[in-house]
Design an enzyme around this catalytic site. Structure first.
Site, mmCIF file in Angstrom:
data_model
loop_
_atom_site.group_PDB
_atom_site.id
_atom_site.type_symbol
_atom_site.label_atom_id
_atom_site.label_comp_id
_atom_site.label_asym_id
_atom_site.label_seq_id
_atom_site.Cartn_x
_atom_site.Cartn_y
_atom_site.Cartn_z
ATOM 1 N N HIS A 1 0.835 -1.199 0.000
ATOM 2 C CA HIS A 1 0.000 0.000 0.000
ATOM 3 C C HIS A 1 0.878 1.261 0.000
ATOM 4 O O HIS A 1 2.100 1.170 -0.070
ATOM 5 C CB HIS A 1 -0.946 -0.031 1.191
ATOM 6 C CG HIS A 1 -0.247 -0.116 2.508
ATOM 7 N ND1 HIS A 1 0.381 -1.268 2.941
ATOM 8 C CD2 HIS A 1 -0.054 0.797 3.489
ATOM 9 C CE1 HIS A 1 0.923 -1.049 4.127
ATOM 10 N NE2 HIS A 1 0.673 0.198 4.479
ATOM 11 N N ALA A 2 0.257 2.425 0.078
ATOM 12 C CA ALA A 2 0.988 3.695 -0.054
ATOM 13 C C ALA A 2 2.090 3.854 0.991
ATOM 14 O O ALA A 2 3.221 4.210 0.659
ATOM 15 C CB ALA A 2 0.010 4.871 0.031
#
Length: 85
Positions: free
Chosen positions: A15-16
């Site tokens: 994820h980010a």
């Protein structure tokens, strides 16, 4: 040149925040670093590149690192993946 397969174990995948940690981990090293997954290869020092892999939990990512400090960079990257980001 070093290559190694790494398993994504974090429940949210790459994820980010995890992508940012990958980039932050590799940026200080002079070597070139790439990640490959799902038939796509990206610059592992680029946040947009790493995020574009869209690698979910359980995905195997191949890391390819080439340069003078490749062993140190690979060790740092492996440690990051092993602790789940």
């Amino acid at each position: 040149m070093l290559e190694r397969d790494l398993q994504i174990t974090h429940p949210l995948g790459l994820h980010a925040q995890a992508s940012a940690k990958v980039v932050q981990t590799l940026t200080p090293f002079a070597c070139q670093a790439f990640l490959m997954a799902k038939g796509r290869e990206v610059n592992a020092k680029s946040i947009m590149g790493v995020m574009l892999l869209a690698a979910g939990p359980g995905t195997t990512v191949r890391a390819r690192i080439d340069g003078d400090d490749e062993e140190l960079a690979m060790a740092a990257l492996v440690a990051l993946f092993e602790k789940g980001f």
